[in-house]
Scaffold this motif. Structure first.
Motif, short mmCIF file in Angstrom:
data_model
loop_
_atom_site.label_atom_id
_atom_site.label_comp_id
_atom_site.label_asym_id
_atom_site.label_seq_id
_atom_site.Cartn_x
_atom_site.Cartn_y
_atom_site.Cartn_z
N ASN A 34 0.83 -1.21 0.00
CA ASN A 34 0.00 0.00 0.00
C ASN A 34 0.87 1.26 0.00
OD1 ASN A 34 -2.36 -1.60 0.08
ND2 ASN A 34 -2.18 -1.77 2.29
N GLY A 48 -7.07 -7.13 -0.49
CA GLY A 48 -7.23 -5.71 -0.80
C GLY A 48 -5.93 -4.93 -0.77
N ASP A 49 -4.89 -5.49 -0.12
CA ASP A 49 -3.60 -4.82 -0.10
C ASP A 49 -3.02 -4.77 -1.51
OD1 ASP A 49 -3.60 -4.39 2.63
OD2 ASP A 49 -2.24 -6.03 3.11
N VAL A 50 -2.27 -3.69 -1.79
CA VAL A 50 -1.59 -3.56 -3.08
C VAL A 50 -0.10 -3.76 -2.82
CG1 VAL A 50 -1.04 -2.03 -5.00
CG2 VAL A 50 -3.34 -2.02 -4.02
N THR A 52 3.65 -3.83 -4.36
CA THR A 52 4.49 -3.35 -5.45
C THR A 52 5.86 -3.99 -5.30
OG1 THR A 52 3.29 -1.25 -5.42
CG2 THR A 52 5.39 -1.29 -6.61
N ARG A 60 6.25 -4.80 -10.71
CA ARG A 60 4.93 -5.43 -10.76
C ARG A 60 4.08 -4.83 -9.66
NH1 ARG A 60 4.69 -11.68 -11.54
NH2 ARG A 60 2.62 -11.05 -12.19
N VAL A 61 2.83 -4.52 -9.99
CA VAL A 61 1.87 -3.99 -9.03
C VAL A 61 0.71 -4.98 -8.98
CG1 VAL A 61 0.42 -2.05 -8.38
CG2 VAL A 61 2.57 -1.63 -9.60
N LEU A 62 0.54 -5.63 -7.83
CA LEU A 62 -0.45 -6.69 -7.67
C LEU A 62 -1.39 -6.39 -6.52
CD1 LEU A 62 2.07 -9.69 -7.86
CD2 LEU A 62 0.85 -8.61 -9.76
N LYS A 63 -2.68 -6.56 -6.75
CA LYS A 63 -3.67 -6.41 -5.68
C LYS A 63 -4.01 -7.81 -5.17
CE LYS A 63 -8.11 -4.44 -4.51
NZ LYS A 63 -9.23 -3.65 -4.97
N TYR A 81 -4.15 -12.86 -7.12
CA TYR A 81 -3.93 -11.43 -7.31
C TYR A 81 -4.53 -10.94 -8.62
CZ TYR A 81 -0.10 -12.92 -10.41
OH TYR A 81 0.64 -13.51 -11.40
N ASP A 83 -3.43 -8.14 -11.47
CA ASP A 83 -2.28 -7.38 -11.92
C ASP A 83 -2.74 -5.96 -12.27
OD1 ASP A 83 0.07 -6.39 -13.04
OD2 ASP A 83 0.53 -8.27 -14.04
N LEU A 84 -2.23 -4.97 -11.53
CA LEU A 84 -2.62 -3.58 -11.74
C LEU A 84 -1.63 -2.82 -12.61
CD1 LEU A 84 -3.75 -2.67 -8.11
CD2 LEU A 84 -5.13 -3.56 -9.99
#
Length: 89
Positions: A34, A48-50, A52, A60-63, A81, A83-84
């Motif tokens: 986050n 819900g945590d993001v 990075t 990589r940015v993963l929720k 996850y 992938d954001l």
């Protein structure tokens, strides 16, 4: 399961090949939760945590959308996850 260790989740999500590699990645400061840098592999993450992750090949940015009890094949990570990251151009 409501929470899971960060290093365990990274390994289950197949971000790294070994759990020890996940712990080293976190300890070296290459993982943010986050937006805040995390250096404890045992940090508990929740849905819900993001996450990075700075890797050799990029960022990589993963929720987090789920957890696993054990590491499965590559097809099994789809429920862990979202992938954001930006779509390729």
């Amino acid at each position: 399961m409501e929470r899971q260790r960060l290093d365990k989740w990274l390994w289950h999500a197949r971000v790294v090949k070994a759990r020890s590699s996940a712990a080293a990645l976190v300890e070296s400061g290459h993982v943010r939760i986050n937006g805040g840098r995390q250096t404890s592999p045992g940090h508990a993450i929740k849905i819900g945590d993001v996450v990075t992750i700075a890797l050799d090949r990029g960022v990589r940015v993963l929720k987090v959308i789920g957890f696993a009890d054990r590491r499965g094949d590559a097809a099994s990570v789809t429920g862990l996850y979202a992938d954001l990251g930006l779509p390729p151009k």
